[in-house]
Design a protein around this motif. Structure first.
Motif, PDB file in Angstrom:
ATOM      1  N   GLY A 157      -8.638  -7.525  -1.375  1.00 20.30           N
ATOM      2  CA  GLY A 157      -7.876  -8.195  -2.677  1.00 20.30           C
ATOM      3  C   GLY A 157      -7.513  -7.196  -3.552  1.00 20.30           C
ATOM      4  N   LEU A 158      -8.582  -6.407  -4.100  1.00 16.82           N
ATOM      5  CA  LEU A 158      -8.458  -5.387  -5.104  1.00 16.82           C
ATOM      6  C   LEU A 158      -7.341  -4.266  -4.654  1.00 16.82           C
ATOM      7  N   MET A 159      -7.259  -3.989  -3.517  1.00 15.48           N
ATOM      8  CA  MET A 159      -6.332  -2.976  -2.946  1.00 15.48           C
ATOM      9  C   MET A 159      -4.900  -3.622  -3.065  1.00 15.48           C
ATOM     10  N   SER A 160      -4.860  -5.000  -2.596  1.00 14.95           N
ATOM     11  CA  SER A 160      -3.568  -5.913  -2.671  1.00 14.95           C
ATOM     12  C   SER A 160      -2.986  -5.620  -4.332  1.00 14.95           C
ATOM     13  N   MET A 161      -3.895  -5.892  -4.936  1.00 11.04           N
ATOM     14  CA  MET A 161      -3.529  -5.971  -6.550  1.00 11.04           C
ATOM     15  C   MET A 161      -2.961  -4.485  -6.941  1.00 11.04           C
ATOM     16  N   MET A 162      -3.610  -3.553  -6.303  1.00 16.32           N
ATOM     17  CA  MET A 162      -3.392  -2.373  -6.966  1.00 16.32           C
ATOM     18  C   MET A 162      -2.095  -1.742  -6.397  1.00 16.32           C
ATOM     19  N   ILE A 163      -1.483  -2.219  -5.188  1.00 15.46           N
ATOM     20  CA  ILE A 163      -0.074  -1.762  -4.605  1.00 15.46           C
ATOM     21  C   ILE A 163       0.903  -1.531  -5.679  1.00 15.46           C
ATOM     22  N   PRO A 164       1.241  -2.657  -6.548  1.00 16.74           N
ATOM     23  CA  PRO A 164       2.262  -2.416  -7.591  1.00 16.74           C
ATOM     24  C   PRO A 164       2.091  -1.570  -8.604  1.00 16.74           C
ATOM     25  N   LEU A 165       0.719  -1.119  -8.955  1.00 14.44           N
ATOM     26  CA  LEU A 165       0.398  -0.153  -9.882  1.00 14.44           C
ATOM     27  C   LEU A 165       0.577   1.210  -9.493  1.00 14.44           C
ATOM     28  N   CYS A 166       0.669   1.319  -8.136  1.00 12.43           N
ATOM     29  CA  CYS A 166       0.972   2.680  -7.630  1.00 12.43           C
ATOM     30  C   CYS A 166       2.362   3.206  -7.750  1.00 12.43           C
ATOM     31  N   SER A 167       2.504   4.368  -8.933  1.00 12.81           N
ATOM     32  CA  SER A 167       3.856   4.744  -9.173  1.00 12.81           C
ATOM     33  C   SER A 167       3.996   6.255  -8.307  1.00 12.81           C
ATOM     34  N   VAL A 168       2.889   6.655  -7.791  1.00 19.48           N
ATOM     35  CA  VAL A 168       3.029   8.077  -6.898  1.00 19.48           C
ATOM     36  C   VAL A 168       2.862   7.486  -5.402  1.00 19.48           C
ATOM     37  N   PHE A 169       3.464   7.956  -4.494  1.00 15.32           N
ATOM     38  CA  PHE A 169       3.528   7.681  -3.257  1.00 15.32           C
ATOM     39  C   PHE A 169       2.007   8.082  -2.537  1.00 15.32           C
ATOM     40  N   GLY A 170       1.606   9.044  -3.006  1.00 13.41           N
ATOM     41  CA  GLY A 170       0.152   9.602  -2.627  1.00 13.41           C
ATOM     42  C   GLY A 170      -0.892   8.365  -2.677  1.00 13.41           C
ATOM     43  N   ALA A 171      -0.679   7.900  -4.114  1.00 12.07           N
ATOM     44  CA  ALA A 171      -1.877   6.939  -4.578  1.00 12.07           C
ATOM     45  C   ALA A 171      -1.701   5.591  -3.714  1.00 12.07           C
ATOM     46  N   LEU A 172      -0.584   5.303  -3.105  1.00 12.78           N
ATOM     47  CA  LEU A 172      -0.183   4.368  -2.273  1.00 12.78           C
ATOM     48  C   LEU A 172      -0.740   4.560  -1.276  1.00 12.78           C
ATOM     49  N   ILE A 173      -0.605   5.896  -0.343  1.00 11.53           N
ATOM     50  CA  ILE A 173      -1.479   6.051   0.567  1.00 11.53           C
ATOM     51  C   ILE A 173      -2.687   5.836   0.679  1.00 11.53           C
ATOM     52  N   ALA A 174      -3.426   6.332  -0.609  1.00  7.42           N
ATOM     53  CA  ALA A 174      -4.848   6.074  -0.827  1.00  7.42           C
ATOM     54  C   ALA A 174      -5.303   4.739  -0.748  1.00  7.42           C
ATOM     55  N   VAL A 175      -4.387   3.804  -1.149  1.00 11.45           N
ATOM     56  CA  VAL A 175      -4.707   2.412  -1.391  1.00 11.45           C
ATOM     57  C   VAL A 175      -4.732   1.992   0.162  1.00 11.45           C
ATOM     58  N   CYS A 176      -3.824   2.282   0.732  1.00  8.53           N
ATOM     59  CA  CYS A 176      -3.471   1.813   2.149  1.00  8.53           C
ATOM     60  C   CYS A 176      -4.694   2.165   3.177  1.00  8.53           C
ATOM     61  N   LEU A 177      -5.336   3.588   2.852  1.00  7.51           N
ATOM     62  CA  LEU A 177      -6.306   3.970   3.627  1.00  7.51           C
ATOM     63  C   LEU A 177      -7.610   3.250   3.448  1.00  7.51           C
ATOM     64  N   VAL A 178      -8.080   2.730   2.076  1.00  2.00           N
ATOM     65  CA  VAL A 178      -9.091   1.962   1.669  1.00  2.00           C
ATOM     66  C   VAL A 178      -8.945   0.550   2.292  1.00  2.00           C
ATOM     67  N   MET A 179      -7.664   0.078   2.181  1.00  2.00           N
ATOM     68  CA  MET A 179      -7.549  -1.300   2.740  1.00  2.00           C
ATOM     69  C   MET A 179      -7.486  -1.316   4.167  1.00  2.00           C
ATOM     70  N   GLY A 180      -7.327  -0.188   4.972  1.00  4.80           N
ATOM     71  CA  GLY A 180      -7.309  -0.347   6.368  1.00  4.80           C
ATOM     72  C   GLY A 180      -8.717  -0.211   7.046  1.00  4.80           C
ATOM     73  N   LEU A 181      -9.493   0.730   5.972  1.00  2.00           N
ATOM     74  CA  LEU A 181     -11.047   0.517   6.428  1.00  2.00           C
ATOM     75  C   LEU A 181     -11.868  -0.820   6.157  1.00  2.00           C
ATOM     76  N   PHE A 182     -11.351  -1.284   5.233  1.00  4.82           N
ATOM     77  CA  PHE A 182     -12.225  -2.696   5.014  1.00  4.82           C
ATOM     78  C   PHE A 182     -11.575  -3.999   5.812  1.00  4.82           C
ATOM     79  N   ASP A 183     -10.180  -3.671   6.360  1.00  4.79           N
ATOM     80  CA  ASP A 183      -9.641  -4.537   7.279  1.00  4.79           C
ATOM     81  C   ASP A 183     -10.622  -4.507   8.645  1.00  4.79           C
ATOM     82  N   GLY A 184     -10.713  -3.158   8.892  1.00  6.34           N
ATOM     83  CA  GLY A 184     -11.744  -2.941  10.123  1.00  6.34           C
ATOM     84  C   GLY A 184     -12.989  -3.681   9.968  1.00  6.34           C
ATOM     85  N   CYS A 185     -13.336  -3.375   8.548  1.00  5.61           N
ATOM     86  CA  CYS A 185     -14.687  -4.345   8.509  1.00  5.61           C
ATOM     87  C   CYS A 185     -14.597  -5.699   8.657  1.00  5.61           C
ATOM     88  N   PHE A 186     -13.549  -6.353   8.303  1.00  6.28           N
ATOM     89  CA  PHE A 186     -13.333  -7.774   8.361  1.00  6.28           C
ATOM     90  C   PHE A 186     -13.357  -8.214   9.759  1.00  6.28           C
TER      91      PHE A 186
END
Length: 209
Positions: free
Chosen positions: A64-93
């Motif tokens: 949920g936190l990473m979903s809300m942070m996606i619009p706040l990413c103004s740099v593409f690298g920050a969006l990649i970091a958000v997606c990495l964390v989201m994928g990690l916890f999607d695997g946990c789920f």
């Protein structure tokens, strides 16, 4: 998950028009999702009983936190970091879902419980993209859609926190009822059988590895 990724890709195409190789976001989520399944599946082996639910709560909060942070990413690298964390916890789920079902309803009803869970998950995944499209048509961006998408995981995580307490309360009521001692012994034997079988499976998998 596919519909959410499509929504995310539309957002990236609008927000980062000059960026090349936007498809790398899919690869980041897929790689860390696989790592998360292996990592948290191993961690769940050392978490006793229904305490595995708290791993699921952790995954919900981070998704949920990473979903809300996606619009706040103004740099593409920050969006990649958000997606990495989201994928990690999607695997946990994904990896914790089946063990929790076994702990709650037992092996006989676990498949039915997982089926109900996946059935309920299909509802927001079906309704979400059209709603996000309507919000985009009215507001001109997907930002509000991502903010709203982060709310249900937080609510689900809060509800999941109550499950161990409700389960322990029901077990105490069964033990106090007539014939509860016999039922409690049967539950203990059942849990010990499950734990012993899980240890045997773990030893066999370790020996194979």
């Amino acid at each position: 998950m596919v519909s959410f990724l499509d929504l995310q890709m539309n957002h990236v195409k609008e927000r980062f028009q000059d960026e090349k190789n936007k498809e790398v976001l899919f690869m980041c989520i897929g790689i860390t999702s696989g790592v998360g399944r292996l990592l948290f599946g191993r961690i769940a082996d050392y978490v006793p009983g229904l305490k595995k639910v708290y791993l699921q709560v952790l995954s919900f909060f981070f998704i949920g936190l990473m979903s809300m942070m996606i619009p706040l990413c103004s740099v593409f690298g920050a969006l990649i970091a958000v997606c990495l964390v989201m994928g990690l916890f999607d695997g946990c789920f994904i990896s914790i879902m089946a063990p929790i079902a076994f702990e709650l309803v037992g092996p006989q009803d676990a498949s039915q419980a997982i089926g109900f869970l996946l059935g309920f998950m299909s509802i927001p995944m079906t309704v979400g993209p059209p709603v996000a499209g309507l919000l985009h048509d009215k507001l001109g961006s997907y930002n509000v859609a991502f903010y709203l998408a982060g709310i249900p995981p937080f609510v689900g995580g809060i509800v999941l926190c109550l499950i161990p307490w409700i389960h322990s309360k029901k077990q105490s009521e069964v033990s106090r009822s007539p014939g509860g001692e016999k039922m409690e012994k049967m539950l203990e034997n059942h849990n010990s059988l499950l734990s012993s079988s899980s240890r045997i499976f773990k030893n066999q998998s370790d020996s194979i590895i």
